[in-house]
Design a protein around this motif. Structure first.
Motif, PDB file in Angstrom:
ATOM      1  N   ASP A  27       0.726   5.826  -0.773  1.00  0.00           N
ATOM      2  CA  ASP A  27       0.108   7.065  -1.217  1.00  0.00           C
ATOM      3  C   ASP A  27       0.934   7.492  -2.416  1.00  0.00           C
ATOM      4  O   ASP A  27       2.167   7.445  -2.371  1.00  0.00           O
ATOM      5  N   ARG A  62      -3.118  13.400  -6.033  1.00  0.00           N
ATOM      6  CA  ARG A  62      -2.730  12.393  -5.032  1.00  0.00           C
ATOM      7  C   ARG A  62      -3.815  11.334  -4.930  1.00  0.00           C
ATOM      8  O   ARG A  62      -4.996  11.645  -5.012  1.00  0.00           O
ATOM      9  N   TRP A  63      -3.390  10.105  -4.701  1.00  0.00           N
ATOM     10  CA  TRP A  63      -4.344   9.023  -4.501  1.00  0.00           C
ATOM     11  C   TRP A  63      -3.679   7.892  -3.710  1.00  0.00           C
ATOM     12  O   TRP A  63      -2.473   7.854  -3.576  1.00  0.00           O
ATOM     13  N   THR A  64      -4.517   7.010  -3.188  1.00  0.00           N
ATOM     14  CA  THR A  64      -4.044   5.826  -2.476  1.00  0.00           C
ATOM     15  C   THR A  64      -4.192   4.638  -3.407  1.00  0.00           C
ATOM     16  O   THR A  64      -5.207   4.485  -4.080  1.00  0.00           O
ATOM     17  N   THR A  65      -3.151   3.797  -3.438  1.00  0.00           N
ATOM     18  CA  THR A  65      -3.169   2.618  -4.292  1.00  0.00           C
ATOM     19  C   THR A  65      -2.253   1.569  -3.686  1.00  0.00           C
ATOM     20  O   THR A  65      -1.806   1.714  -2.549  1.00  0.00           O
ATOM     21  N   SER A  66      -1.951   0.537  -4.422  1.00  0.00           N
ATOM     22  CA  SER A  66      -0.995  -0.482  -3.999  1.00  0.00           C
ATOM     23  C   SER A  66      -0.064  -0.786  -5.155  1.00  0.00           C
ATOM     24  O   SER A  66      -0.496  -0.856  -6.309  1.00  0.00           O
ATOM     25  N   PRO A 122       0.833  -1.208   0.000  1.00  0.00           N
ATOM     26  CA  PRO A 122       0.000   0.000   0.000  1.00  0.00           C
ATOM     27  C   PRO A 122       0.867   1.257   0.000  1.00  0.00           C
ATOM     28  O   PRO A 122       1.880   1.325   0.709  1.00  0.00           O
ATOM     29  N   SER A 161       1.899   8.383   5.008  1.00  0.00           N
ATOM     30  CA  SER A 161       1.092   9.216   4.133  1.00  0.00           C
ATOM     31  C   SER A 161       1.902  10.378   3.601  1.00  0.00           C
ATOM     32  O   SER A 161       2.622  11.035   4.343  1.00  0.00           O
TER      33      SER A 161
END
Length: 102
Positions: free
Chosen positions: A48, A55-59, A46, A96
């Motif tokens: 950021d 900006r985004w959260t992903t893996s 995982p 983050s």
């Protein structure tokens, strides 16, 4: 850990097509050192992510001994990114980016 690198956007035409940027080898080595601490399974890491002002959260996905960053459609549209373009990617691994930029 934070990483920043430039990479070319490429397209995978699988049953569920995706756009990616491959993390350079030296970045992958650094990620591998903390992978066991931050992975939630299947080798997924995982993060950021940030490209430009988006900006985004992903893996990160493991692929061929390295990691790739999946680029969501809305991210590509927001930044006007096409296949073959070189983009600068910033990753927060295990933290983050929002927290580290305060």
């Amino acid at each position: 850990m934070e990483l920043e690198f430039a990479g070319e956007v490429w397209f995978w035409r699988g049953p569920a097509p995706w756009h990616f940027v491959t993390v350079p080898e030296e970045g992958c080595a650094a990620i591998a050192e903390v992978a066991a601490e931050v992975s939630y399974g299947w080798g997924m890491i995982p993060v950021d992510a940030e490209i430009g002002g988006t900006r985004w959260t992903t893996s990160l996905w493991p692929k061929d001994g390295r990691y790739v960053v999946p680029l969501k459609t809305w991210v590509r549209k927001a930044e006007g990114i096409d296949v073959g373009e070189v983009v600068t990617v910033r990753l927060g691994v295990g933290q983050s980016l929002v927290e580290t930029s305060l």
